[in-house]
Design an enzyme around this catalytic site. Structure first.
Site, PDB file in Angstrom:
ATOM      1  CG  ASN A 149      74.336  74.227  13.713  1.00  0.00           C
ATOM      2  OD1 ASN A 149      74.492  73.124  14.254  1.00  0.00           O
ATOM      3  ND2 ASN A 149      73.536  74.630  12.982  1.00  0.00           N
TER       4      ASN A 149
ATOM      5  CB  ILE B  79      78.859  80.082  16.678  1.00  0.00           C
ATOM      6  CG1 ILE B  79      80.406  79.790  16.836  1.00  0.00           C
ATOM      7  CG2 ILE B  79      77.946  79.312  17.266  1.00  0.00           C
ATOM      8  CD1 ILE B  79      80.906  80.231  18.246  1.00  0.00           C
ATOM      9  CB  CYS B  80      74.400  78.989  12.970  1.00  0.00           C
ATOM     10  SG  CYS B  80      72.891  79.812  12.779  1.00  0.00           S
ATOM     11  CG  LEU B  81      73.862  79.130  20.135  1.00  0.00           C
ATOM     12  CD1 LEU B  81      73.017  77.803  19.898  1.00  0.00           C
ATOM     13  CD2 LEU B  81      75.018  78.881  21.049  1.00  0.00           C
TER      14      LEU B  81
END
Length: 199
Positions: free
Chosen positions: A83, A91-93
């Site tokens: 992620n 960041i993939c959040l």
């Protein structure tokens, strides 16, 4: 920066500084400039993960519209995680995008990122190569993540085989980070990594 944003970021900063997590050295935050628009975060790698023992530095940019819009956060410390981009640190959040709420704080962000290190979401990746390795060759993923933690975040692990292969490519004139990236993507197969670099 708007007074509301500055006031809120100061309150968030104080909350982190007074938290139990800072006492345990698992999260930190500091100013990167004097006008509260850029912060430097740090999170410790969670126990029982390949990131354990590492310290990961974050760049945090606070928008004028904070707290109504999330801060822009990226990893400065290189990391091997589905992620998090192994190239840019993006960041993939969800809470840093469409699930942000004005009630969330910098402490929430830091703790959520630390939790992400312990619970990757490979079906919603930022780095497809890492996610593929995570799902298809999990043992190699763990090795690679621990090696990157050691190489970039001061982790406690030692991987002579990985170091030796990286050095072999360096001896051929390849930059150390580029050598590590190609080897990681090629599952530490030196022959395939060499073909990829010199074809």
């Amino acid at each position: 920066m708007a007074d509301l944003a500055v006031s809120r970021i100061k309150r968030d900063f104080k909350e982190v500084m007074e938290s139990n997590e800072i006492v345990q050295c698992s999260i930190k935050i500091e100013l990167a400039n004097d006008n509260w628009t850029e912060l430097r975060g740090e999170i410790g790698g969670p126990p029982e993960t390949p990131y354990e023992g590492g310290n990961f530095i974050l760049e945090i940019k606070v928008p004028e519209t904070y707290p109504f819009h999330p801060p822009k956060v990226r990893f400065i410390t290189r990391i091997w995680h589905p992620n998090i981009s192994s190239v840019t640190g993006a960041i993939c959040l969800d809470i840093l995008k469409n699930k942000w709420a004005a009630g969330m704080t910098m402490r929430t962000v830091l703790l959520s990122l630390q939790a992400l290190l312990a619970a990757a979401e490979p079906d919603n990746p930022q780095d497809a190569v890492v996610a593929h390795q995570y799902k298809e060759k999990h043992d190699l993923f763990l090795l690679t993540a621990k090696h990157w933690t050691n190489a970039y975040a001061g982790g406690p692990h030692s991987f002579p085989d990985c170091d030796s292969k990286t050095q072999r490519l360096r001896d051929m004139g390849i930059d150390e980070h580029k050598a590590r990236c190609v080897l990681s993507k090629e599952n530490w197969n030196l022959e395939k990594a060499t073909e990829c670099l010199f074809r």
